[in-house]
Design a protein around this motif. Structure first.
Motif, mmCIF file in Angstrom:
data_model
loop_
_atom_site.group_PDB
_atom_site.id
_atom_site.type_symbol
_atom_site.label_atom_id
_atom_site.label_comp_id
_atom_site.label_asym_id
_atom_site.label_seq_id
_atom_site.Cartn_x
_atom_site.Cartn_y
_atom_site.Cartn_z
ATOM 1 N N GLN A 10 0.833 -1.191 0.000
ATOM 2 C CA GLN A 10 0.000 0.000 0.000
ATOM 3 C C GLN A 10 0.874 1.250 0.000
ATOM 4 O OE1 GLN A 10 -3.321 -0.083 -0.275
ATOM 5 N NE2 GLN A 10 -3.405 2.129 -0.405
ATOM 6 N N ALA A 11 1.950 1.249 0.797
ATOM 7 C CA ALA A 11 2.829 2.420 0.864
ATOM 8 C C ALA A 11 3.488 2.660 -0.489
ATOM 9 C CB ALA A 11 3.886 2.224 1.941
ATOM 10 N N THR A 12 3.956 1.596 -1.150
ATOM 11 C CA THR A 12 4.632 1.803 -2.428
ATOM 12 C C THR A 12 3.629 2.178 -3.507
ATOM 13 O OG1 THR A 12 4.566 -0.548 -2.934
ATOM 14 C CG2 THR A 12 6.576 0.293 -1.927
ATOM 15 N N ARG A 13 2.409 1.652 -3.426
ATOM 16 C CA ARG A 13 1.396 1.976 -4.426
ATOM 17 C C ARG A 13 0.985 3.441 -4.330
ATOM 18 N NH1 ARG A 13 -4.398 1.584 -5.151
ATOM 19 N NH2 ARG A 13 -4.599 1.415 -2.996
ATOM 20 N N ASP A 14 0.937 3.958 -3.121
ATOM 21 C CA ASP A 14 0.450 5.317 -2.912
ATOM 22 C C ASP A 14 1.550 6.373 -2.854
ATOM 23 O OD1 ASP A 14 -2.108 4.366 -2.832
ATOM 24 O OD2 ASP A 14 -2.182 4.243 -0.652
ATOM 25 N N ASP A 15 2.813 5.950 -2.754
ATOM 26 C CA ASP A 15 3.832 6.964 -2.527
ATOM 27 C C ASP A 15 4.002 7.853 -3.756
ATOM 28 O OD1 ASP A 15 7.270 6.126 -2.947
ATOM 29 O OD2 ASP A 15 5.636 5.507 -4.210
ATOM 30 N N THR A 16 4.454 9.051 -3.514
ATOM 31 C CA THR A 16 4.517 10.045 -4.582
ATOM 32 C C THR A 16 5.901 10.186 -5.199
ATOM 33 O OG1 THR A 16 4.933 11.770 -2.969
ATOM 34 C CG2 THR A 16 2.627 11.397 -3.609
ATOM 35 N N TRP A 17 6.911 9.497 -4.673
ATOM 36 C CA TRP A 17 8.239 9.672 -5.247
ATOM 37 C C TRP A 17 8.264 9.217 -6.703
ATOM 38 C CZ3 TRP A 17 11.522 6.355 -7.572
ATOM 39 C CH2 TRP A 17 11.370 4.993 -7.340
ATOM 40 N N THR A 18 7.527 8.168 -7.031
ATOM 41 C CA THR A 18 7.507 7.691 -8.414
ATOM 42 C C THR A 18 6.973 8.777 -9.339
ATOM 43 O OG1 THR A 18 7.113 5.447 -7.641
ATOM 44 C CG2 THR A 18 6.676 5.874 -9.948
ATOM 45 N N THR A 19 5.883 9.401 -8.942
ATOM 46 C CA THR A 19 5.288 10.466 -9.744
ATOM 47 C C THR A 19 6.240 11.652 -9.842
ATOM 48 O OG1 THR A 19 3.101 9.786 -9.023
ATOM 49 C CG2 THR A 19 3.291 11.994 -9.955
ATOM 50 N N LYS A 20 6.858 12.019 -8.722
ATOM 51 C CA LYS A 20 7.797 13.150 -8.711
ATOM 52 C C LYS A 20 8.986 12.883 -9.637
ATOM 53 C CE LYS A 20 11.085 15.238 -5.661
ATOM 54 N NZ LYS A 20 12.087 14.416 -5.077
ATOM 55 N N VAL A 21 9.585 11.704 -9.509
ATOM 56 C CA VAL A 21 10.742 11.352 -10.340
ATOM 57 C C VAL A 21 10.326 11.242 -11.799
ATOM 58 C CG1 VAL A 21 12.431 9.540 -10.826
ATOM 59 C CG2 VAL A 21 12.071 10.310 -8.489
ATOM 60 N N ALA A 22 9.184 10.625 -12.045
ATOM 61 C CA ALA A 22 8.712 10.489 -13.433
ATOM 62 C C ALA A 22 8.545 11.854 -14.075
ATOM 63 C CB ALA A 22 7.403 9.713 -13.465
ATOM 64 N N ARG A 23 7.940 12.781 -13.371
ATOM 65 C CA ARG A 23 7.758 14.136 -13.926
ATOM 66 C C ARG A 23 9.091 14.812 -14.188
ATOM 67 N NH1 ARG A 23 2.749 15.635 -10.138
ATOM 68 N NH2 ARG A 23 1.129 14.853 -11.515
ATOM 69 N N GLN A 24 10.059 14.570 -13.310
ATOM 70 C CA GLN A 24 11.381 15.180 -13.450
ATOM 71 C C GLN A 24 12.139 14.599 -14.640
ATOM 72 O OE1 GLN A 24 13.655 14.737 -9.850
ATOM 73 N NE2 GLN A 24 15.594 15.088 -10.884
ATOM 74 N N VAL A 25 12.041 13.296 -14.842
ATOM 75 C CA VAL A 25 12.864 12.597 -15.826
ATOM 76 C C VAL A 25 12.194 12.490 -17.193
ATOM 77 C CG1 VAL A 25 13.927 10.356 -16.344
ATOM 78 C CG2 VAL A 25 14.095 11.328 -14.055
ATOM 79 N N ILE A 26 10.891 12.375 -17.216
ATOM 80 C CA ILE A 26 10.174 12.092 -18.464
ATOM 81 C C ILE A 26 10.449 13.137 -19.540
ATOM 82 C CG2 ILE A 26 7.941 13.246 -18.145
ATOM 83 C CD1 ILE A 26 6.750 10.394 -18.793
ATOM 84 N N ASN A 27 10.694 14.368 -19.143
ATOM 85 C CA ASN A 27 10.970 15.418 -20.122
ATOM 86 C C ASN A 27 12.415 15.404 -20.616
ATOM 87 O OD1 ASN A 27 8.349 16.507 -20.234
ATOM 88 N ND2 ASN A 27 8.703 17.515 -18.283
ATOM 89 N N SER A 28 13.231 14.527 -20.054
ATOM 90 C CA SER A 28 14.614 14.414 -20.514
ATOM 91 C C SER A 28 14.830 13.247 -21.463
ATOM 92 C CB SER A 28 15.564 14.265 -19.316
ATOM 93 O OG SER A 28 15.642 15.481 -18.602
ATOM 94 N N VAL A 29 13.937 12.267 -21.465
ATOM 95 C CA VAL A 29 14.158 11.126 -22.366
ATOM 96 C C VAL A 29 13.879 11.542 -23.805
ATOM 97 C CG1 VAL A 29 13.712 9.365 -20.628
ATOM 98 C CG2 VAL A 29 11.855 10.145 -22.084
ATOM 99 N N VAL A 30 14.604 10.898 -24.716
ATOM 100 C CA VAL A 30 14.439 11.192 -26.140
ATOM 101 C C VAL A 30 14.033 9.921 -26.864
ATOM 102 C CG1 VAL A 30 16.056 13.132 -26.160
ATOM 103 C CG2 VAL A 30 16.904 10.834 -26.633
#
Length: 168
Positions: A10-30
């Motif tokens: 439940q903690a890993t499903r709900d945690d926000t670090w994945t969303t935060k990191v995804a938002r940070q990194v997703i704009n750098s992938v090509v």
């Protein structure tokens, strides 16, 4: 215990670090177009890393612009491209066994990147590119999708700890 496993899930499903990191990194992938569609990421304003099996003798494109192949090393499955991208370079870091990570890439040639989350199960091997020694391979507990090869594996701080290399 079952309740601890359930609480951890439940903690890993709900945690926000994945969303935060995804938002940070997703704009750098090509998006890499060479031998099919793959993924890459900038480490400098004009240097992009990807998997060598994604490039070949045909022209290679990064986000639709032709790129120059500086290194295509089949032994390490690493390719270095010169491509002028306006995306933010990703910073390197070291991985630790058990560390939570995300893999970002253009799975199934989908127009937007996928984000998959997992753990580093093991680290092993030493890799050499010419005379340069590099840390080896990461074993992750997440499945990757065709097209994610060359995409970054990033830690909770959004730093690159590896590169996805998946071949059939």
């Amino acid at each position: 215990s079952a309740s601890l496993a359930s609480a951890e899930w439940q903690a890993t499903r709900d945690d926000t670090w994945t969303t935060k990191v995804a938002r940070q990194v997703i704009n750098s992938v090509v998006r890499i177009e060479g031998r099919g569609t793959c993924t890459g990421f900038p480490i400098d304003t004009e240097i992009v890393l990807t998997a060598a099996h994604c490039v070949g003798p045909q022209p290679v494109f990064v986000d639709g612009e032709e790129a120059e192949v500086l290194l295509d090393d089949a032994a390490t499955d690493l390719a270095v491209l010169r491509a002028f991208t306006h995306k933010s370079p990703l910073l390197p870091a070291y991985a630790s066994k058990g560390e939570l990570v995300v893999v970002v890439g253009y799975g199934h040639a989908f127009p937007i990147p996928h984000v998959l989350r997992g753990h580093v199960l093991d680290l092993f091997e030493v890799v050499y590119v010419g005379d340069v020694r590099g840390d080896g391979y990461l074993i992750l507990d997440t499945a990757v999708i065709r097209g994610m090869s060359g995409g970054p594996v990033v830690n909770q701080e959004g730093k690159v700890v590896g590169m996805c290399q998946a071949t059939d």
